[in-house]
Design a protein around this motif. Structure first.
Motif, PDB file in Angstrom:
ATOM      1  N   LEU A 351       0.818  -1.223   0.000  1.00  0.00           N
ATOM      2  CA  LEU A 351       0.000   0.000   0.000  1.00  0.00           C
ATOM      3  C   LEU A 351       0.852   1.274   0.000  1.00  0.00           C
ATOM      4  CD1 LEU A 351      -2.796  -0.960   2.584  1.00  0.00           C
ATOM      5  CD2 LEU A 351      -2.829  -1.185   0.090  1.00  0.00           C
ATOM      6  N   LEU A 352       2.117   1.146   0.420  1.00  0.00           N
ATOM      7  CA  LEU A 352       2.991   2.328   0.449  1.00  0.00           C
ATOM      8  C   LEU A 352       3.291   2.860  -0.948  1.00  0.00           C
ATOM      9  CD1 LEU A 352       5.539   1.276   3.219  1.00  0.00           C
ATOM     10  CD2 LEU A 352       3.737   2.999   3.389  1.00  0.00           C
ATOM     11  N   GLU A 353       3.050   2.037  -1.979  1.00  0.00           N
ATOM     12  CA  GLU A 353       3.225   2.513  -3.352  1.00  0.00           C
ATOM     13  C   GLU A 353       2.303   3.698  -3.646  1.00  0.00           C
ATOM     14  OE1 GLU A 353       5.382   1.709  -5.514  1.00  0.00           O
ATOM     15  OE2 GLU A 353       6.186  -0.256  -4.933  1.00  0.00           O
ATOM     16  N   ASN A 354       1.205   3.779  -2.924  1.00  0.00           N
ATOM     17  CA  ASN A 354       0.215   4.831  -3.167  1.00  0.00           C
ATOM     18  C   ASN A 354       0.376   6.027  -2.232  1.00  0.00           C
ATOM     19  OD1 ASN A 354      -1.063   3.153  -5.122  1.00  0.00           O
ATOM     20  ND2 ASN A 354      -2.092   2.052  -3.449  1.00  0.00           N
ATOM     21  N   VAL A 355       1.431   6.012  -1.406  1.00  0.00           N
ATOM     22  CA  VAL A 355       1.678   7.114  -0.472  1.00  0.00           C
ATOM     23  C   VAL A 355       2.943   7.840  -0.916  1.00  0.00           C
ATOM     24  CG1 VAL A 355       1.998   7.790   1.928  1.00  0.00           C
ATOM     25  CG2 VAL A 355       0.653   5.746   1.381  1.00  0.00           C
ATOM     26  N   GLY A 362       9.701   9.838  -5.211  1.00  0.00           N
ATOM     27  CA  GLY A 362       8.806   8.699  -5.291  1.00  0.00           C
ATOM     28  C   GLY A 362       7.991   8.449  -4.045  1.00  0.00           C
ATOM     29  N   SER A 363       7.554   7.213  -3.915  1.00  0.00           N
ATOM     30  CA  SER A 363       6.639   6.809  -2.852  1.00  0.00           C
ATOM     31  C   SER A 363       7.386   6.413  -1.589  1.00  0.00           C
ATOM     32  CB  SER A 363       5.798   5.625  -3.325  1.00  0.00           C
ATOM     33  OG  SER A 363       6.641   4.485  -3.498  1.00  0.00           O
ATOM     34  N   TYR A 364       6.592   6.176  -0.532  1.00  0.00           N
ATOM     35  CA  TYR A 364       7.184   5.672   0.701  1.00  0.00           C
ATOM     36  C   TYR A 364       7.669   4.238   0.535  1.00  0.00           C
ATOM     37  CZ  TYR A 364       6.579   9.490   3.974  1.00  0.00           C
ATOM     38  OH  TYR A 364       6.712  10.666   4.642  1.00  0.00           O
ATOM     39  N   ALA A 365       7.134   3.524  -0.450  1.00  0.00           N
ATOM     40  CA  ALA A 365       7.659   2.187  -0.721  1.00  0.00           C
ATOM     41  C   ALA A 365       9.107   2.288  -1.196  1.00  0.00           C
ATOM     42  CB  ALA A 365       6.799   1.495  -1.772  1.00  0.00           C
ATOM     43  N   ALA A 366       9.372   3.261  -2.087  1.00  0.00           N
ATOM     44  CA  ALA A 366      10.733   3.470  -2.583  1.00  0.00           C
ATOM     45  C   ALA A 366      11.639   3.939  -1.446  1.00  0.00           C
ATOM     46  CB  ALA A 366      10.727   4.487  -3.718  1.00  0.00           C
ATOM     47  N   LYS A 367      11.120   4.836  -0.601  1.00  0.00           N
ATOM     48  CA  LYS A 367      11.934   5.309   0.521  1.00  0.00           C
ATOM     49  C   LYS A 367      12.264   4.157   1.460  1.00  0.00           C
ATOM     50  CE  LYS A 367      12.156   8.510   4.424  1.00  0.00           C
ATOM     51  NZ  LYS A 367      13.575   8.855   4.172  1.00  0.00           N
ATOM     52  N   SER A 368      11.303   3.295   1.723  1.00  0.00           N
ATOM     53  CA  SER A 368      11.549   2.166   2.625  1.00  0.00           C
ATOM     54  C   SER A 368      12.675   1.288   2.104  1.00  0.00           C
ATOM     55  CB  SER A 368      10.278   1.343   2.804  1.00  0.00           C
ATOM     56  OG  SER A 368       9.285   2.098   3.460  1.00  0.00           O
ATOM     57  N   GLU A 369      12.702   1.070   0.783  1.00  0.00           N
ATOM     58  CA  GLU A 369      13.768   0.242   0.203  1.00  0.00           C
ATOM     59  C   GLU A 369      15.122   0.943   0.342  1.00  0.00           C
ATOM     60  OE1 GLU A 369      13.650  -2.965  -0.891  1.00  0.00           O
ATOM     61  OE2 GLU A 369      11.702  -2.766   0.092  1.00  0.00           O
ATOM     62  N   ARG A 370      15.131   2.256   0.135  1.00  0.00           N
ATOM     63  CA  ARG A 370      16.394   2.991   0.302  1.00  0.00           C
ATOM     64  C   ARG A 370      16.870   2.922   1.755  1.00  0.00           C
ATOM     65  NH1 ARG A 370      13.644   6.958  -2.676  1.00  0.00           N
ATOM     66  NH2 ARG A 370      13.499   8.268  -0.802  1.00  0.00           N
ATOM     67  N   VAL A 371      15.934   3.079   2.669  1.00  0.00           N
ATOM     68  CA  VAL A 371      16.282   3.040   4.093  1.00  0.00           C
ATOM     69  C   VAL A 371      16.801   1.654   4.463  1.00  0.00           C
ATOM     70  CG1 VAL A 371      15.337   3.172   6.433  1.00  0.00           C
ATOM     71  CG2 VAL A 371      14.730   4.910   4.739  1.00  0.00           C
ATOM     72  N   THR A 413       4.868   1.451   7.255  1.00  0.00           N
ATOM     73  CA  THR A 413       3.564   0.877   6.919  1.00  0.00           C
ATOM     74  C   THR A 413       2.427   1.462   7.743  1.00  0.00           C
ATOM     75  OG1 THR A 413       4.031  -0.961   8.442  1.00  0.00           O
ATOM     76  CG2 THR A 413       4.500  -1.316   6.102  1.00  0.00           C
ATOM     77  N   ASP A 414       2.737   2.000   8.936  1.00  0.00           N
ATOM     78  CA  ASP A 414       1.631   2.549   9.732  1.00  0.00           C
ATOM     79  C   ASP A 414       1.058   3.819   9.126  1.00  0.00           C
ATOM     80  OD1 ASP A 414       3.600   4.386  10.340  1.00  0.00           O
ATOM     81  OD2 ASP A 414       3.475   4.155  12.517  1.00  0.00           O
ATOM     82  N   LEU A 415       1.728   4.377   8.093  1.00  0.00           N
ATOM     83  CA  LEU A 415       1.166   5.540   7.396  1.00  0.00           C
ATOM     84  C   LEU A 415      -0.120   5.177   6.652  1.00  0.00           C
ATOM     85  CD1 LEU A 415       4.440   7.095   5.923  1.00  0.00           C
ATOM     86  CD2 LEU A 415       3.175   7.840   7.944  1.00  0.00           C
ATOM     87  N   THR A 416      -0.339   3.880   6.435  1.00  0.00           N
ATOM     88  CA  THR A 416      -1.558   3.442   5.746  1.00  0.00           C
ATOM     89  C   THR A 416      -2.670   3.076   6.720  1.00  0.00           C
ATOM     90  OG1 THR A 416      -0.923   1.098   5.688  1.00  0.00           O
ATOM     91  CG2 THR A 416      -0.099   2.498   3.908  1.00  0.00           C
ATOM     92  N   THR A 417      -2.408   3.177   8.036  1.00  0.00           N
ATOM     93  CA  THR A 417      -3.420   2.771   9.020  1.00  0.00           C
ATOM     94  C   THR A 417      -4.392   3.903   9.304  1.00  0.00           C
ATOM     95  OG1 THR A 417      -2.086   3.486  10.925  1.00  0.00           O
ATOM     96  CG2 THR A 417      -1.739   1.241  10.113  1.00  0.00           C
ATOM     97  N   GLU A 418      -5.584   3.547   9.710  1.00  0.00           N
ATOM     98  CA  GLU A 418      -6.604   4.543  10.024  1.00  0.00           C
ATOM     99  C   GLU A 418      -6.238   5.339  11.283  1.00  0.00           C
ATOM    100  OE1 GLU A 418      -9.119   5.169   7.949  1.00  0.00           O
ATOM    101  OE2 GLU A 418      -8.141   3.651   6.697  1.00  0.00           O
ATOM    102  N   LEU A 419      -5.569   4.685  12.220  1.00  0.00           N
ATOM    103  CA  LEU A 419      -5.226   5.370  13.465  1.00  0.00           C
ATOM    104  C   LEU A 419      -4.236   6.499  13.212  1.00  0.00           C
ATOM    105  CD1 LEU A 419      -5.878   5.305  16.466  1.00  0.00           C
ATOM    106  CD2 LEU A 419      -3.929   3.791  16.818  1.00  0.00           C
TER     107      LEU A 419
END
Length: 708
Positions: A351-355, A362-371, A413-419
């Protein structure tokens, strides 16, 4: 002497902006009066603020400026007179100086003969200066956000100005700005006192009259009132105490003019929710103080700070209203928490691909891979250091690279959570809580939980090596990404909070046992891009200098001396700063620092003149006993100092350097460095350069400021 009072009345100002505005107004007014020679010796300044005003009182001002005499330089004599008669240039100068042409004098300077005159300037009255100059200071006040409220007018301010008050003792100073002219009137608490104007007869009675009108204008008095009221109300609940929260105390202090406290409660059924969620709802969304029991566990109560003094009946109504609002917020939080558990964090990675992180990065998915990649590099580097430096091995060097990789993969990943969507302050924290609830190891959960830390210099750093490495990787990836796009901070602007990120990296390296250097951190994020790596490292070094100076309070010359000597290892730089700070009061150290300054000046001046020499070159030309002794003693001690430096024993290293004093003193007393013979001159300069190079690895001692 007299007292001066100035107040700006406003519509309610955001609490976060008041402290800075209060301090800035006081400084601007004090600087203005000092600059205009209107303050007496021993004058004092007090500043005040509330949500509807900022004010300053200066005790001990002068009623007017003293007359002064000023020496003026006029036109050249040859242009001032023609055929013995004054020209228009001379007459214009005389008019400007306020004297007759006959009173002009002739002086001779490096450029020739010029006219001169002594002009007498009559001092202006206090009222003249303030009415002319204070509006400029009002306009110059900094606010994070400004607004216009008068159509077609240029003035901008944080909120519309409602009134201004300016008094010199009992006299009104009619300062005018933005269509408002200052008078002798202020206003009290909007609810408890009403809208009736309050006339202030003199600055002395300002705070007292406002107190009678239910406004505690002294910020510290309000803060103390709030803390005492919190303590008093908590006596109603046996064994409980309010949870200490300095930022929230500051916030509610600046939200109120006449604070009071009420105690409320909520259902114990909400307590199974993570306390981080409950406290965030109370603190960040409602400005409530949490309550804990004697064991430090959250209790089903809260404390609310009111800006009024309600009756007993009104207090019950207010309490029930606050409890109802909080109950609704807790129900929302519980719903989101339970709803989020339906999808594991691992399934949220896609879901991070859409954030979006940043449109060009790019997305947070790309950032996560870099991190993940940066964290892995840093983890491997740290392990290599621990293996090659047995002396650093301790319980603190435990590192689980597999857990670090898992934490990096799940960290966003918690960026995609409702909370988190509802309570953005909980990003990272929610990820850690969910990781633990979903069966991930404590190491993984703790690293995710803390990877946004430290947010500020007062914030704690992550407590585990995995958390530290993940936090560093996340921050340096952001810095390198923005630098790669040319989005470096400039001046006072830092829209991506890169300074804060770099400050966090420096703080973590300073306060942990991670054996990483700033260069290694920069390289892990930038790879083979040497230019980018150099820029990122330079930025981190700049923040290290800021940390040493502003956070640790080190003298600027000590910081400059240490930063000139390879400031790559943060803890090593701190150790050197501490050692130099402790040693600088020593007479021998002061003398040797002065000698190093002399050495550097001689070497730099010789290079500027084109002298050619190298360290230790032409030693055979050193024939004087004192210079040969200095060469031998400095060389012997250089080896000792290098060993001490590698062991981190800078206290003993500096003591060893200080032992050079008698040899250096004798050298400068009996030897002329800039000897006429080229070979001898080169040999002596080379000796000084060698000493500077050998001992400059600890600090550039020439930067130390020596009294006298």
């Amino acid at each position: 002497m007299a007292d001066f009072l100035f107040e700006i009345g406003l519509e309610e100002v955001p609490a976060r902006m008041l402290p800075g505005a209060q301090a800035e107004l006081a400084k601007r007014v004090t600087d203005l009066l000092t600059r205009e020679r209107l303050v007496a010796e021993g004058s004092t300044t007090e500043s005040y603020s509330s949500p509807r005003r900022i004010a300053v009182v200066v005790n001990g001002v002068l009623a007017g400026q003293a007359d002064v005499e000023e020496e003026l330089l006029g036109p050249p004599v040859k242009a001032a007179y023609k055929d013995g008669k004054p020209t228009k240039a001379a007459e214009a100068f005389a008019e400007k100086a306020g004297v007759a042409v006959d009173a002009l004098r002739t002086i001779t300077n490096a450029k020739g003969e010029y006219l001169a005159a002594t002009a007498k300037r009559a001092g202006r009255s206090f009222a003249e200066v303030i009415t002319a100059e204070l509006p400029k200071e009002i306009a110059g006040l900094y606010w994070a956000k400004n607004m216009r409220w008068r159509p077609g007018q240029p003035e901008r301010f944080v909120r519309p100005i409602q009134w201004m008050l300016a008094l010199l003792d009992a006299a009104v100073i009619p300062v005018e700005w933005a269509g408002t002219t200052a008078g002798a009137v202020t206003y009290g608490h909007r609810v408890l006192y009403g809208y009736a104007p309050i006339t202030i007869a003199s600055p002395v009675e300002y705070a007292h009259k406002l107190y009678e009108a239910k406004v505690m204008v002294n910020v510290e008095h309000r803060r103390e009132r709030i803390r005492k009221a919190l303590d008093k109300v908590m006596r109603q609940v046996e064994g409980a105490r309010w949870r200490e929260d300095h930022p929230l105390v500051d916030k509610v202090t600046h939200l109120t003019e006449w604070p009071s406290i009420i105690l409320g409660g909520f259902e114990a059924e909400f307590l199974p929710l993570p306390q981080e969620v409950l406290v965030t709802v109370m603190r960040d969304h409602q400005n409530y103080f949490a309550v804990e029991d004697a064991a430090g566990k959250l209790a089903p109560y809260f404390l609310a700070v009111l800006n009024t003094e309600p009756s007993e009946k009104a207090t019950e109504i207010i309490r029930h209203g606050n409890e109802r609002v909080l109950r609704a917020r807790f129900n929302d939080a519980r719903f989101f928490y339970e709803f989020d558990q339906r999808m594991p964090l691992a399934e949220r990675v896609a879901l991070l691909e859409n954030v979006t992180f940043q449109k060009e990065l790019g997305s947070y998915a790309a950032k996560s891979e870099r991190v993940r990649a940066v964290a892995a590099k840093l983890g491997i580097t740290a392990k290599e250091h621990w293996l090659t430096k047995p002396a650093t091995k301790s319980v603190g060097n435990q590192l689980d690279l597999e857990a670090l990789d898992t934490a990096a993969r799940l960290s966003k990943t918690d960026l995609t959570t409702e909370l988190v969507k509802e309570f953005t302050e909980l990003q990272g924290v929610v990820g850690g809580l969910y990781a633990k609830a979903q069966g991930h190891s404590t190491v993984v959960a703790d690293a995710i939980y803390a990877h946004y830390q430290p947010v500020g210099m007062d914030d704690a750093i992550p407590s585990t090596n995995e958390g530290l490495l993940l936090a560093i990787a996340d921050k340096v990836d952001t810095i390198s990404g923005m630098f790669g796009l040319g989005l470096q901070p400039t001046g006072s602007k830092d829209p991506f909070a890169l300074r804060r990120a770099a400050n966090g990296i420096v703080k973590m390296l300073a306060e942990s046992t991670l054996p990483l250097t700033l260069g290694e951190v920069a390289t892990a994020a930038t790879g083979a891009d040497e230019a980018l790596c150099g820029n990122v490292k330079a930025f981190l070094v700049e923040r290290l200098e800021w940390y040493l100076r502003e956070v640790r309070g080190t003298a600027y010359d000590v910081v400059k001396a240490v930063m000139a000597a390879n400031p790559d290892d943060v803890r090593d730089a701190i150790a050197r700063v501490d050692a130099v700070s402790a040693a600088r009061s020593s007479e021998d150290f002061a003398a040797i620092a002065a000698a190093f300054k002399r050495m550097k000046n001689l070497v730099d001046q010789a290079k500027a003149k084109g002298e050619v020499f190298t360290p230790s070159a032409h030693r055979e030309f050193l024939t004087e006993p004192v210079e040969r002794t200095l060469a031998e003693e400095s060389g012997r001690r250089a080896a000792w100092v290098e060993g001490l430096r590698k062991d981190g024993d800078y206290k003993l290293a500096l003591a060893t350097i200080a032992e050079l004093r008698p040899f250096v003193d004798q050298f400068f007393e009996k030897v002329m460095v800039m000897a006429p013979e080229p070979s001898l001159r080169a040999a002596r300069l080379g000796l000084l350069q060698r000493i500077l190079m050998d001992y400059g690895k600890v600090a550039d001692f020439s930067e130390i400021v020596i009294a006298g």
